[in-house]
Structure formats: structure tokens, C-alpha cells
Write a protein that holds these residues in place. Structure first.
Motif, mmCIF file in Angstrom:
data_model
loop_
_atom_site.group_PDB
_atom_site.id
_atom_site.type_symbol
_atom_site.label_atom_id
_atom_site.label_comp_id
_atom_site.label_asym_id
_atom_site.label_seq_id
_atom_site.Cartn_x
_atom_site.Cartn_y
_atom_site.Cartn_z
ATOM 1 N N HIS A 101 0.805 -1.236 0.000
ATOM 2 C CA HIS A 101 0.000 0.000 0.000
ATOM 3 C C HIS A 101 0.830 1.274 0.000
ATOM 4 N N THR A 102 2.112 1.152 0.376
ATOM 5 C CA THR A 102 2.953 2.342 0.485
ATOM 6 C C THR A 102 3.910 2.405 -0.702
ATOM 7 N N ILE A 103 3.959 3.587 -1.335
ATOM 8 C CA ILE A 103 4.936 3.732 -2.411
ATOM 9 C C ILE A 103 6.032 4.704 -1.960
ATOM 10 N N TYR A 104 7.226 4.437 -2.451
ATOM 11 C CA TYR A 104 8.395 5.241 -2.089
ATOM 12 C C TYR A 104 8.785 6.062 -3.314
ATOM 13 N N ILE A 105 8.920 7.366 -3.122
ATOM 14 C CA ILE A 105 9.241 8.259 -4.245
ATOM 15 C C ILE A 105 10.577 8.929 -3.953
ATOM 16 N N ASN A 106 11.488 8.933 -4.930
ATOM 17 C CA ASN A 106 12.707 9.718 -4.738
ATOM 18 C C ASN A 106 13.013 10.524 -5.989
ATOM 19 N N ASN A 107 14.168 11.188 -5.969
ATOM 20 C CA ASN A 107 14.532 12.143 -7.020
ATOM 21 C C ASN A 107 13.572 13.342 -7.032
ATOM 22 N N ILE A 108 13.100 13.740 -5.842
ATOM 23 C CA ILE A 108 12.210 14.909 -5.747
ATOM 24 C C ILE A 108 13.085 16.146 -5.570
ATOM 25 N N ASN A 109 12.662 17.240 -6.172
ATOM 26 C CA ASN A 109 13.375 18.513 -6.034
ATOM 27 C C ASN A 109 13.470 18.893 -4.554
ATOM 28 N N ASP A 110 14.698 18.948 -4.012
ATOM 29 C CA ASP A 110 14.807 19.167 -2.564
ATOM 30 C C ASP A 110 14.731 20.636 -2.145
ATOM 31 N N LYS A 111 14.466 21.513 -3.120
ATOM 32 C CA LYS A 111 14.284 22.936 -2.770
ATOM 33 C C LYS A 111 12.856 23.209 -2.278
ATOM 34 N N VAL A 112 11.943 22.258 -2.506
ATOM 35 C CA VAL A 112 10.534 22.469 -2.169
ATOM 36 C C VAL A 112 10.342 22.328 -0.655
ATOM 37 N N LYS A 113 9.628 23.280 -0.072
ATOM 38 C CA LYS A 113 9.369 23.226 1.376
ATOM 39 C C LYS A 113 8.503 22.017 1.704
ATOM 40 N N LYS A 114 8.720 21.458 2.892
ATOM 41 C CA LYS A 114 8.056 20.202 3.290
ATOM 42 C C LYS A 114 6.524 20.288 3.200
ATOM 43 N N GLU A 115 5.942 21.377 3.732
ATOM 44 C CA GLU A 115 4.474 21.476 3.726
ATOM 45 C C GLU A 115 3.919 21.574 2.309
ATOM 46 N N ALA B 35 -2.263 16.415 -3.842
ATOM 47 C CA ALA B 35 -3.061 16.830 -5.013
ATOM 48 C C ALA B 35 -2.827 15.901 -6.193
ATOM 49 N N LEU B 36 -1.582 15.469 -6.359
ATOM 50 C CA LEU B 36 -1.240 14.638 -7.515
ATOM 51 C C LEU B 36 -1.685 13.183 -7.335
ATOM 52 N N PHE B 37 -1.490 12.639 -6.133
ATOM 53 C CA PHE B 37 -1.719 11.200 -5.933
ATOM 54 C C PHE B 37 -3.146 10.844 -5.512
ATOM 55 N N SER B 38 -3.898 11.809 -4.959
ATOM 56 C CA SER B 38 -5.220 11.438 -4.435
ATOM 57 C C SER B 38 -6.229 11.112 -5.541
ATOM 58 N N GLN B 39 -5.870 11.420 -6.811
ATOM 59 C CA GLN B 39 -6.777 11.037 -7.914
ATOM 60 C C GLN B 39 -6.816 9.510 -8.079
ATOM 61 N N LEU C 279 2.466 7.452 -12.768
ATOM 62 C CA LEU C 279 3.271 8.638 -12.477
ATOM 63 C C LEU C 279 4.774 8.379 -12.491
ATOM 64 N N GLN C 280 5.166 7.173 -12.912
ATOM 65 C CA GLN C 280 6.598 6.867 -13.017
ATOM 66 C C GLN C 280 7.235 7.860 -13.984
ATOM 67 N N PHE D 185 7.919 16.298 -11.748
ATOM 68 C CA PHE D 185 7.380 16.904 -10.535
ATOM 69 C C PHE D 185 8.377 17.977 -10.096
ATOM 70 N N TYR D 186 7.948 19.242 -10.124
ATOM 71 C CA TYR D 186 8.871 20.354 -9.867
ATOM 72 C C TYR D 186 10.142 20.202 -10.734
ATOM 73 N N ASN D 187 9.902 19.926 -12.012
ATOM 74 C CA ASN D 187 10.969 19.835 -13.030
ATOM 75 C C ASN D 187 11.967 18.683 -12.851
ATOM 76 N N LYS D 188 11.624 17.687 -12.041
ATOM 77 C CA LYS D 188 12.505 16.514 -11.933
ATOM 78 C C LYS D 188 11.645 15.256 -12.078
ATOM 79 N N PRO D 189 12.071 14.285 -12.918
ATOM 80 C CA PRO D 189 11.251 13.074 -13.073
ATOM 81 C C PRO D 189 11.237 12.243 -11.783
ATOM 82 N N MET D 190 10.033 11.911 -11.317
ATOM 83 C CA MET D 190 9.912 11.124 -10.089
ATOM 84 C C MET D 190 10.323 9.685 -10.334
ATOM 85 N N ARG D 191 11.003 9.091 -9.369
ATOM 86 C CA ARG D 191 11.272 7.654 -9.415
ATOM 87 C C ARG D 191 10.418 7.020 -8.328
#
Length: 218
Positions: A7-21, A29-33, A69-70, A74-80
Motif C-alpha cells: 500500500h505504500t509507495i516510495y518516491i525519490n529524485n524529488i526537487n529538494d528545494k521544495v518546502k516540506k508542507e 493533489a497529484l496522488f489522491s486522484q 506517475l513513473q 514533478f517540480y521539473n525533476k522526473p519522479m522515481r
């Protein structure tokens, strides 16, 4: 990738400049669809930057999100995305509770079955249930620009772009300065705008705000 689905997915390669909240809101917003989200974990320690976990209630939702969504920009970086190595604590607890509940349900069902086979008495004068019609959002004639209203305060251009750019023909999102609850989204044609409108009508960006989508006035 021989991690078993969970049930849990792990996402990395996220833009680390984005604030946590903001990151958590955008991920929601992206995943709840894809289905109901129970939890989103994003940590800001140096070691865990650029990573997040999204916990879905249903396994099928997690699988769908992972496939669709592979590599999504996301914020200009492809999600893994991959399945998390272990079930999240929330899910483990739920399964434990759920398992007990299911057993209790089975027992209760067996006790109730003989009673269920008896003919039901009809109460004279009892009315048939009245079906309430689905509330229709008043609309304008088809247009390639959509008008969004009832948006939560924290909505930003990035969140709306991520929601709408999954649909063919998406051009841009325009926010209205000084008004956080409305926005416009432009598509290449009326038909393409209509597809996105139907798909995202009533979409909840946050748990309490159901977005209203209509054609903009020409």
C-alpha cells in the motif's frame, strides 16, 4: 524491483528545494486522484531529502499511481517510484484491526443468517426511498477555457498544472491575483477542456474543498 506490491509507495529524485508542507500538499493533489490516501511522509533531514512515502488505503490505488506517475516531471525533476520495502505502520495496524473485525463480522453474519431467511413483513403505507438527484453545477456553453472555483487557500499554480497537464491539449493555468479561490485553465480545444472538466469535477485538493469546474464565459 523484486519488492512485493504494498500500500505504500516510495518516491525519490524529488526537487529538494521544495518546502516540506508545500511538498506534502502537492503530493496529495497529484496522488489522491488514484484513491484514498491515509498518510504522506516527507522528511527534511539531509539524508531523507528528495524522498517521500505515500500510503494508500487500497493496494490497487498504489499500483495505479506507481504505473501512471513513473517519471512524471514533478517540480521539473522526473519522479522515481517504487513500492516501499515494508508496509507502513499505519497499514500494519489497520490490517491487524481489520483482520479481527473481519472475523467478528463472519461470526455475526452466521448468527444473523437464519433470521435473514424469514419473509420480511411489509409495513403498510411505507413509502419507497426517495432518490436525491445529483447536484448539477450550473454551466456555460463549451469553451476551451475552464473556470475553477472553490479552491483552497493553499492552491498554487504548480498543483493545478500537475492536475490538469495529465489531459491532452493542456496549455496553461492562470491564477487570479488577490483571489486565491478561483483560477482559469486553458486547453487547445473545447473538447479537450470538456474531458478534463468531467474528470476533475468535485476533485478535492484538500479534504474539505471540492473544486468546482465550469466552462469560462466566452
Amino acid at each position: 524491483m523484486d519488492i512485493r506490491p504494498n500500500h505504500t509507495i516510495y518516491i525519490n529524485n524529488i526537487n529538494d528545494k521544495v518546502k516540506k508542507e508545500e511538498l506534502k500538499r502537492s503530493l496529495y493533489a497529484l496522488f489522491s486522484q488514484f484513491g484514498q490516501i491515509i498518510d504522506i511522509v516527507a522528511m527534511k533531514t539531509m539524508k531523507a531529502r528528495g524522498q517521500a512515502f505515500v500510503v494508500f488505503k487500497e493496494l490497487a490505488a498504489a499500483t495505479n499511481a506507481l504505473r501512471q506517475l513513473q517519471g512524471f516531471p514533478f517540480y521539473n525533476k522526473p519522479m522515481r517510484i517504487q513500492y516501499a520495502k515494508t508496509d507502513s505502520e499505519v497499514i500494519t495496524k489497520m490490517k491487524g484491526v481489520h483482520g479481527d473485525k473481519e472475523k467478528k463480522k463472519e461470526k455475526k453474519k452466521k448468527l444473523q443468517e437464519p433470521a435473514a431467511n424469514l419473509p420480511k413483513k411489509t409495513v403498510p403505507g411505507s413509502a419507497a426511498p426517495v432518490h436525491t438527484p445529483v447536484v448539477q453545477v450550473p454551466d456555460n456553453p463549451p469553451n476551451y477555457i475552464l473556470f475553477l472555483s472553490n479552491l483552497p487557500e493553499e492552491t498554487n499554480e504548480m498543483m493545478l498544472s500537475m492536475l490538469f497537464n495529465q489531459f491532452p491539449g493542456f496549455k496553461e493555468v492562470r491564477l487570479v491575483p488577490g483571489k486565491h479561490d478561483i483560477a482559469f485553465v486553458e486547453f487547445e480545444s473545447d473538447t479537450q477542456a470538456g474531458v478534463a472538466k468531467d474528470a476533475l469535477q468535485g476533485f478535492r485538493i484538500t479534504a474539505t474543498c471540492a473544486m468546482k469546474v465550469t466552462y469560462a464565459k466566452k
